[in-house]
Design an enzyme around this catalytic site. Structure first.
Site, mmCIF file in Angstrom:
data_model
loop_
_atom_site.group_PDB
_atom_site.id
_atom_site.type_symbol
_atom_site.label_atom_id
_atom_site.label_comp_id
_atom_site.label_asym_id
_atom_site.label_seq_id
_atom_site.Cartn_x
_atom_site.Cartn_y
_atom_site.Cartn_z
ATOM 1 N N ILE A 287 -59.144 19.049 -28.403
ATOM 2 C CA ILE A 287 -59.978 18.006 -28.531
ATOM 3 C C ILE A 287 -60.903 19.001 -29.754
ATOM 4 O O ILE A 287 -61.589 19.783 -28.969
ATOM 5 C CB ILE A 287 -60.799 17.463 -27.233
ATOM 6 C CG1 ILE A 287 -60.613 16.514 -26.295
ATOM 7 C CG2 ILE A 287 -62.247 16.639 -28.331
ATOM 8 C CD1 ILE A 287 -60.819 15.878 -25.131
ATOM 9 N N GLU B 111 -61.917 21.395 -22.715
ATOM 10 C CA GLU B 111 -61.864 20.237 -23.220
ATOM 11 C C GLU B 111 -60.084 20.654 -24.428
ATOM 12 O O GLU B 111 -59.275 20.122 -24.867
ATOM 13 C CB GLU B 111 -62.445 20.195 -24.252
ATOM 14 C CG GLU B 111 -62.271 20.560 -25.123
ATOM 15 C CD GLU B 111 -63.340 21.645 -25.420
ATOM 16 O OE1 GLU B 111 -63.385 22.634 -26.552
ATOM 17 O OE2 GLU B 111 -63.747 22.136 -24.300
#
Length: 424
Positions: free
Chosen positions: A255, A297
């Site tokens: 991300i 992430e």
């Protein structure tokens, strides 16, 4: 479930279930063998089955020289055939190990019928009752491999044999009734009652072991595989790709600017973003692909693809990660690497997986250096730049990717370079 070309779930798509995406319920046989493999006893138990087959063969031969055993040419030939078949089965078990489930079922049926034939060939029903003790080995096998239902069917077959030969023994002239009854009751306790009790106990232990293994291999937030679970499941995908001469692809999805999400919207919103992305990645992979959360992430996708399908799948993973109606819109950077099944080295699957992840991670970092929301492919040879809607797919050689990344890092730590507040 996506087949590799389906659309992404909407912004309200639920996260994966309590055990992640369903890959199809495994049979009891495969579950039991998976637990044994995790305990590193699968090979040794296969050798035990081989030795059990040899014991059955030896017992059948000894019966032919036992008073009250098989008499007559037909009975002795039938017993000899069963003994020979048991020797062949022992050799196959020793060399090949555990078979497929259908082959295992065929083996059980052949063993049940074969031993039944040996008992029927005995001239004295009391000898048949005593020889029925060999059913104990088959009960052990069913308890270990096939579970409760198969064992119950086995116990019914064993009880039918005990009653048949018990009645025959009682009808013999001068039968010792108390001894025959004692023998039937004792064999029932040994071959049936203790087996069923052992099955209940074994089921309880296996259930706890399987539950512990499942928890140890899952990310508690997204219910995807964690790094340990990915390492445990990857060898199966590698083996399938090698046997099918397919291309194995590893995609590393990270991300962009995730720290900004946590800072601006709070950690609860960040967790919701992770769960939503996990669900979308999971739904975008084929039935036997793997999706894992390997970092804060960071997600890894492992799947078999067509040789020319790596770029399109990487772009699909990038595209499904963003939806205009998301409460907290995010973008991702994707690094992808492919390896043909014919090119698989003979290295340990864990080493192969680690090397592929490192290459995909390096490609992903190159995508971040270009502003994020992009795909970079690690291909064996240089390819042209391919533009796609909403992002860019870069196909470059591993050396080019490595050189550009090392130049961008300029000696700084990789994680510091990727901090969201620095615009990575």
């Amino acid at each position: 479930m996506a087949d590799g070309s389906g659309s992404a779930p909407g912004p309200d798509a639920p996260p994966p279930g309590p055990v992640g995406r369903s890959r199809g319920r495994r049979s009891m046989y495969r579950q039991n063998l998976a637990v044994a493999e995790a305990k590193r006893i699968l090979r040794s138990t296969g050798r035990f089955v081989a030795l059990s087959c040899l014991l059955l063969a030896a017992g059948s031969v000894l019966l032919m020289y036992t008073p009250g055993g098989p008499t007559g040419t037909a009975a002795r030939i039938a017993t000899g055939v069963v003994a020979a078949a048991a020797v062949v089965a022992a050799a196959l078990w020793w060399v090949r190990g555990w078979p497929r489930e259908r082959t295992s079922v065929a083996f059980v049926l052949a063993a049940e019928v074969g031993h039944g034939i040996v008992l029927f060939c005995c001239a004295d029903p009391v000898v048949s009752l005593l020889a029925a003790t060999w059913f104990f080995l088959l009960g052990d096998y069913l308890t270990f491999a096939h579970g409760r239902r198969a064992l119950v069917a086995h116990c019914v077959w064993v009880k039918a044999n005990l009653l048949f030969y018990g009645v025959r023994a009682l009808l013999e002239p001068g039968a010792d009734v108390p001894f025959v009854v004692f023998l039937v009751v004792g064999l029932t306790a040994t071959l049936i009652v203790t087996r069923l009790f052992g099955q209940v106990f074994s089921d309880a232990l296996r259930s706890d072991s399987a539950r512990s293994a499942e928890l140890a291999h899952r990310d508690p937030m997204t219910q995807l595989l964690n790094r340990r679970g990915l390492e445990a499941a990857a060898p199966r995908v590698f083996a399938q790709a090698r046997s099918e001469r397919a291309v194995i692809a590893v995609f590393l999805v990270d991300i962009d600017r995730f720290k900004v999400v946590n800072d601006r919207h709070g950690h609860d919103a960040g967790d919701a973003v992770l769960r939503l992305l996990a669900a979308r990645l999971d739904a975008s992979v084929r039935k036997y692909g793997l999706v894992a959360r390997t970092g804060g992430e960071e997600f890894v996708v492992l799947d078999r693809v067509h040789a020319d399908g790596i770029a399109s799948m990487a772009e699909r993973l990038r595209a499904v990660s963003h939806h205009p109606d998301d409460p907290v819109p995010v973008t991702v950077s994707v690094g992808a690497v492919g390896l043909a099944g014919d090119d698989f080295p003979s290295a340990d699957p864990g080493v192969l997986l680690t090397n592929l992840i490192i290459r995909a991670d390096t490609a992903m970092y190159a995508a971040k250096q270009r502003g994020g929301d992009q795909v970079v492919l690690d291909l064996p040879r240089t390819a042209a730049l391919e533009r796609t809607d909403g992002g860019a797919t870069m196909a470059r050689s591993p050396d080019e990717i490595f050189d550009s990344v090392m130049a961008a890092r300029s000696g700084r730590d990789r994680r510091a370079e990727r901090r969201p507040d620095q615009g990575s």
